[in-house]
Design a protein around this motif. Sequence first.
Motif, PDB file in Angstrom:
ATOM      1  N   TYR A  49       6.803  51.914 -88.537  1.00  0.00           N
ATOM      2  CA  TYR A  49       6.899  50.613 -89.199  1.00  0.00           C
ATOM      3  C   TYR A  49       8.267  50.467 -89.860  1.00  0.00           C
TER       4      TYR A  49
ATOM      5  N   SER B   7       5.521  48.523 -97.783  1.00  0.00           N
ATOM      6  CA  SER B   7       5.671  47.157 -97.286  1.00  0.00           C
ATOM      7  C   SER B   7       7.073  46.630 -97.568  1.00  0.00           C
TER       8      SER B   7
ATOM      9  N   GLU C  39       2.941  56.564 -88.316  1.00  0.00           N
ATOM     10  CA  GLU C  39       2.825  55.107 -88.203  1.00  0.00           C
ATOM     11  C   GLU C  39       3.688  54.406 -89.253  1.00  0.00           C
TER      12      GLU C  39
ATOM     13  N   LEU D  82       2.354  44.557 -95.027  1.00  0.00           N
ATOM     14  CA  LEU D  82       1.653  45.819 -94.836  1.00  0.00           C
ATOM     15  C   LEU D  82       0.683  46.014 -96.002  1.00  0.00           C
TER      16      LEU D  82
ATOM     17  N   ARG E 173      10.962  49.958 -87.261  1.00  0.00           N
ATOM     18  CA  ARG E 173      10.916  48.585 -86.718  1.00  0.00           C
ATOM     19  C   ARG E 173      11.508  47.602 -87.713  1.00  0.00           C
ATOM     20  N   TYR E 174      11.172  47.793 -88.982  1.00  0.00           N
ATOM     21  CA  TYR E 174      11.692  46.899 -90.007  1.00  0.00           C
ATOM     22  C   TYR E 174      13.210  47.027 -90.109  1.00  0.00           C
TER      23      TYR E 174
END
Length: 133
Positions: A120, A42, A116, A47, A123-124
């Motif tokens: 993530y 996260s 996945e 997340l 994207r972050y």
Amino acid sequence: MIDRDEFNFILSDLIDELPQAFFRELSGGIIVSDNAPQSEYSKNNDLFVFGQYRVNSLGRQVVIYRGSFERFYSHLSEEQLKDKLRNTLRHEFRHHMEFLSGIHNSSSLEAEDRREIQEYLRRYATSSDQLEE
């Protein structure tokens, strides 16, 4: 949000949907935790973990994090919550079945989960780069 007893009742119904063979070697059973753990990946408190398949010296178990469901899905109807819980439970049991079968290739759920997480993180990183510009 549905209280603990109702949550456990729904989970029990969902467990009954699974074939008995799925429980083979699940020596630690299914545990419900009130925690809402963040994923170690996260980046922005966004997340969280809803379920986890654990293999350790005590055996194999599935953990369902009621706290995560409460935090993110308290606005859902009972049927919608049941669908989310069913998906999580089956996800964790797929990990269990693949572990027992020795499936650790690129088509495994473990590999899918890693992809996945990588998406993530990409994207972050992309959104962080855009914020800095």
